[in-house]
Scaffold this motif. Sequence first.
Motif, PDB file in Angstrom:
ATOM      1  N   TYR A 127     -29.971 -16.747  23.570  1.00  0.00           N
ATOM      2  CA  TYR A 127     -29.177 -16.428  22.426  1.00  0.00           C
ATOM      3  C   TYR A 127     -29.185 -17.789  21.531  1.00  0.00           C
ATOM      4  O   TYR A 127     -28.868 -18.971  22.260  1.00  0.00           O
ATOM      5  N   MET A 128     -28.823 -17.744  20.237  1.00  0.00           N
ATOM      6  CA  MET A 128     -28.432 -18.588  19.566  1.00  0.00           C
ATOM      7  C   MET A 128     -26.949 -18.397  19.308  1.00  0.00           C
ATOM      8  O   MET A 128     -26.691 -17.408  18.874  1.00  0.00           O
ATOM      9  N   HIS A 129     -25.994 -19.197  19.910  1.00  0.00           N
ATOM     10  CA  HIS A 129     -24.793 -18.928  20.080  1.00  0.00           C
ATOM     11  C   HIS A 129     -24.119 -18.880  18.640  1.00  0.00           C
ATOM     12  O   HIS A 129     -23.329 -17.860  18.542  1.00  0.00           O
ATOM     13  N   ARG A 130     -24.377 -19.785  18.005  1.00  0.00           N
ATOM     14  CA  ARG A 130     -23.859 -19.657  16.510  1.00  0.00           C
ATOM     15  C   ARG A 130     -24.887 -20.445  15.705  1.00  0.00           C
ATOM     16  O   ARG A 130     -25.769 -21.031  15.856  1.00  0.00           O
ATOM     17  N   ARG A 131     -24.696 -20.012  14.108  1.00  0.00           N
ATOM     18  CA  ARG A 131     -25.549 -20.189  13.285  1.00  0.00           C
ATOM     19  C   ARG A 131     -24.979 -21.445  12.248  1.00  0.00           C
ATOM     20  O   ARG A 131     -23.917 -21.388  11.900  1.00  0.00           O
ATOM     21  N   ASP A 132     -25.856 -22.415  12.440  1.00  0.00           N
ATOM     22  CA  ASP A 132     -25.835 -23.590  11.324  1.00  0.00           C
ATOM     23  C   ASP A 132     -26.354 -23.280   9.998  1.00  0.00           C
ATOM     24  O   ASP A 132     -27.622 -23.385  10.025  1.00  0.00           O
ATOM     25  N   PRO A 133     -25.591 -22.788   9.082  1.00  0.00           N
ATOM     26  CA  PRO A 133     -26.291 -22.515   7.796  1.00  0.00           C
ATOM     27  C   PRO A 133     -26.974 -23.464   6.878  1.00  0.00           C
ATOM     28  O   PRO A 133     -27.964 -23.181   6.206  1.00  0.00           O
ATOM     29  N   ALA A 134     -26.803 -24.744   7.494  1.00  0.00           N
ATOM     30  CA  ALA A 134     -27.457 -25.803   6.909  1.00  0.00           C
ATOM     31  C   ALA A 134     -28.963 -25.819   7.492  1.00  0.00           C
ATOM     32  O   ALA A 134     -29.740 -26.930   6.927  1.00  0.00           O
ATOM     33  N   VAL A 135     -29.300 -25.204   8.585  1.00  0.00           N
ATOM     34  CA  VAL A 135     -30.635 -25.251   9.091  1.00  0.00           C
ATOM     35  C   VAL A 135     -31.201 -23.893   8.840  1.00  0.00           C
ATOM     36  O   VAL A 135     -30.736 -22.939   9.242  1.00  0.00           O
ATOM     37  N   PRO A 136     -32.298 -23.608   8.257  1.00  0.00           N
ATOM     38  CA  PRO A 136     -33.220 -22.542   7.873  1.00  0.00           C
ATOM     39  C   PRO A 136     -33.297 -21.539   9.059  1.00  0.00           C
ATOM     40  O   PRO A 136     -33.999 -22.210  10.181  1.00  0.00           O
ATOM     41  N   LEU A 137     -33.148 -20.312   9.022  1.00  0.00           N
ATOM     42  CA  LEU A 137     -33.205 -19.585  10.160  1.00  0.00           C
ATOM     43  C   LEU A 137     -34.566 -19.573  10.604  1.00  0.00           C
ATOM     44  O   LEU A 137     -34.809 -19.410  11.821  1.00  0.00           O
ATOM     45  N   ALA A 138     -35.671 -19.592   9.766  1.00  0.00           N
ATOM     46  CA  ALA A 138     -36.947 -19.751  10.036  1.00  0.00           C
ATOM     47  C   ALA A 138     -37.241 -20.802  11.101  1.00  0.00           C
ATOM     48  O   ALA A 138     -38.166 -20.527  11.888  1.00  0.00           O
ATOM     49  N   GLU A 139     -36.721 -21.977  10.816  1.00  0.00           N
ATOM     50  CA  GLU A 139     -37.082 -23.208  11.554  1.00  0.00           C
ATOM     51  C   GLU A 139     -36.239 -22.693  13.118  1.00  0.00           C
ATOM     52  O   GLU A 139     -37.023 -23.160  14.104  1.00  0.00           O
ATOM     53  N   SER A 140     -35.107 -22.581  13.340  1.00  0.00           N
ATOM     54  CA  SER A 140     -34.295 -22.335  14.424  1.00  0.00           C
ATOM     55  C   SER A 140     -35.212 -20.944  15.181  1.00  0.00           C
ATOM     56  O   SER A 140     -35.498 -21.434  16.535  1.00  0.00           O
ATOM     57  N   VAL A 141     -35.321 -19.894  14.653  1.00  0.00           N
ATOM     58  CA  VAL A 141     -36.062 -18.748  15.255  1.00  0.00           C
ATOM     59  C   VAL A 141     -37.408 -19.014  15.694  1.00  0.00           C
ATOM     60  O   VAL A 141     -37.894 -18.838  16.734  1.00  0.00           O
ATOM     61  N   GLY A 142     -38.024 -19.967  14.553  1.00  0.00           N
ATOM     62  CA  GLY A 142     -39.494 -20.351  14.954  1.00  0.00           C
ATOM     63  C   GLY A 142     -39.436 -21.208  16.299  1.00  0.00           C
ATOM     64  O   GLY A 142     -40.291 -21.042  17.080  1.00  0.00           O
ATOM     65  N   ALA A 143     -38.636 -22.086  16.489  1.00  0.00           N
ATOM     66  CA  ALA A 143     -38.477 -23.061  17.755  1.00  0.00           C
ATOM     67  C   ALA A 143     -38.209 -22.232  19.007  1.00  0.00           C
ATOM     68  O   ALA A 143     -38.657 -22.316  20.074  1.00  0.00           O
ATOM     69  N   MET A 144     -37.232 -21.173  18.686  1.00  0.00           N
ATOM     70  CA  MET A 144     -37.089 -20.233  19.750  1.00  0.00           C
ATOM     71  C   MET A 144     -38.113 -19.239  20.217  1.00  0.00           C
ATOM     72  O   MET A 144     -38.523 -19.351  21.444  1.00  0.00           O
ATOM     73  N   ALA A 145     -39.053 -18.956  19.086  1.00  0.00           N
ATOM     74  CA  ALA A 145     -40.470 -18.295  19.418  1.00  0.00           C
ATOM     75  C   ALA A 145     -41.289 -19.270  20.383  1.00  0.00           C
ATOM     76  O   ALA A 145     -41.973 -18.394  21.023  1.00  0.00           O
ATOM     77  N   GLU A 146     -41.131 -20.497  19.861  1.00  0.00           N
ATOM     78  CA  GLU A 146     -42.178 -21.388  20.618  1.00  0.00           C
ATOM     79  C   GLU A 146     -41.939 -21.347  22.275  1.00  0.00           C
ATOM     80  O   GLU A 146     -42.711 -21.518  23.268  1.00  0.00           O
ATOM     81  N   LEU A 147     -40.561 -21.167  22.441  1.00  0.00           N
ATOM     82  CA  LEU A 147     -40.108 -21.013  23.901  1.00  0.00           C
ATOM     83  C   LEU A 147     -40.645 -19.887  24.698  1.00  0.00           C
ATOM     84  O   LEU A 147     -41.016 -20.002  25.773  1.00  0.00           O
ATOM     85  N   VAL A 148     -40.852 -18.590  23.794  1.00  0.00           N
ATOM     86  CA  VAL A 148     -41.425 -17.516  24.348  1.00  0.00           C
ATOM     87  C   VAL A 148     -42.848 -17.904  24.646  1.00  0.00           C
ATOM     88  O   VAL A 148     -43.248 -17.425  25.658  1.00  0.00           O
ATOM     89  N   GLU A 149     -43.593 -18.285  23.674  1.00  0.00           N
ATOM     90  CA  GLU A 149     -45.017 -18.641  23.723  1.00  0.00           C
ATOM     91  C   GLU A 149     -45.254 -19.495  24.932  1.00  0.00           C
ATOM     92  O   GLU A 149     -46.340 -19.372  25.720  1.00  0.00           O
ATOM     93  N   HIS A 150     -44.342 -20.528  25.355  1.00  0.00           N
ATOM     94  CA  HIS A 150     -44.499 -21.471  26.487  1.00  0.00           C
ATOM     95  C   HIS A 150     -44.075 -20.957  27.835  1.00  0.00           C
ATOM     96  O   HIS A 150     -44.286 -21.781  28.696  1.00  0.00           O
ATOM     97  N   GLY A 151     -43.617 -19.614  27.638  1.00  0.00           N
ATOM     98  CA  GLY A 151     -43.001 -18.959  29.110  1.00  0.00           C
ATOM     99  C   GLY A 151     -41.801 -19.495  29.610  1.00  0.00           C
ATOM    100  O   GLY A 151     -41.540 -19.151  30.701  1.00  0.00           O
ATOM    101  N   LEU A 152     -41.162 -20.112  28.653  1.00  0.00           N
ATOM    102  CA  LEU A 152     -39.791 -20.393  29.069  1.00  0.00           C
ATOM    103  C   LEU A 152     -38.595 -19.444  28.992  1.00  0.00           C
ATOM    104  O   LEU A 152     -37.553 -19.461  29.746  1.00  0.00           O
ATOM    105  N   VAL A 153     -38.897 -18.417  28.083  1.00  0.00           N
ATOM    106  CA  VAL A 153     -37.950 -17.694  27.767  1.00  0.00           C
ATOM    107  C   VAL A 153     -38.609 -16.402  27.280  1.00  0.00           C
ATOM    108  O   VAL A 153     -39.792 -16.434  27.092  1.00  0.00           O
ATOM    109  N   LYS A 154     -38.187 -15.051  27.977  1.00  0.00           N
ATOM    110  CA  LYS A 154     -38.906 -13.901  27.699  1.00  0.00           C
ATOM    111  C   LYS A 154     -38.293 -13.254  26.404  1.00  0.00           C
ATOM    112  O   LYS A 154     -39.110 -12.665  25.618  1.00  0.00           O
ATOM    113  N   HIS A 155     -36.883 -13.185  26.047  1.00  0.00           N
ATOM    114  CA  HIS A 155     -36.599 -12.394  24.944  1.00  0.00           C
ATOM    115  C   HIS A 155     -35.616 -13.285  23.941  1.00  0.00           C
ATOM    116  O   HIS A 155     -34.846 -14.058  24.814  1.00  0.00           O
TER     117      HIS A 155
END
Length: 338
Positions: A127-155
């Motif tokens: 989970y992203m515990h809290r949102r920082d509105p100064a950082v675009p969601l696409a950047e944050s979730v995109g980085a999280m998606a990379e963790l899935v691609e690299h097999g470090l996170v499932k969901h």
Amino acid sequence: MSIDKIATVRLGTDGPLVGVQGFGAMGISDFYGDTDEAAARDTLDAALEAGVTLIDTADMYGKGANEEFLAPFVAAHRDEITLATKFAIERTDDPHYRGIRNDPAYIRSAVEGSLRRLGVDVIDLYYMHRRDPAVPLAESVGAMAELVEHGLVKHLGLSEVTGAELREAHAVHPITALQSEWSLFSRDVEHSAVGAAAELGVAFVPYSPLGRGFLTGAFADATKDLPGGDFRQFQPRFSGDNARRNAALLEPVRTIAEARGVTPAQIALAWVQQRAEVHGLAVVPIPGTRKRARLLENAAATRITLTADELALLEPIAAQVAGDRYPDMSSTSAAREG
């Protein structure tokens, strides 16, 4: 004595199958005073025995100590549990400091720390515990998606986001679960987040479903009834005039509980569980406790179905609650609702 296991539900459209009630581990390591570690470990064992398989922690709980505490339990039962942890709230040696970091570099560093402390190769739900509105969601979730691609996170999961933010994030990468406060005392998520989650097939994971213990009747005024170091002493709704007004709101909860021969906590949890039927989505609350007896009591609440008349008695409570959930609400979804 054998323990009947609770029912199961799937998180999201393709997430893991978990018990319909999870376990919030925060209080074992932080915020609620001293812990008896042996009793806490026995409580974890009871959770598994009862079918409570979603175990929820975060890197900020005890500044990593909570993840480290869970590591032996996780190692012993890795294939039996769904492990969730969170990033984004940054703590330092200053006990009052809480920063929020959503930038990709921080996310990559945070997941490495959580994997190390938990002693695992992959996190089931991150989970992203809290949102920082100064950082675009696409950047944050995109980085999280990379963790899935690299097999470090499932969901992937989010916490304390609005309905619009959930939709925006889900368009970048599927979100499996949304975690936010939801209880008889806290229903602001129904403004937009719950509807968006139902529309997208995202599971809802309510934290503090017992109103941080206030709904159980365990304390009436945090500043008088709780020991020093308990952070509820600084929550606006749990002290002074607010606490007195809010304690009076528990009367229908107690009335229903007495008529059924159950506890107020079980009625409060049953109400949250029944939101699944009301709103048409998977709902997996994560009450926390450090006692086996309370864990089993909480799990038994999943078998209670409130009647229409009982639900009607409980319906007006949230609108009458005095005081905010936090002294500073700026990091909550409620603060960003249009």
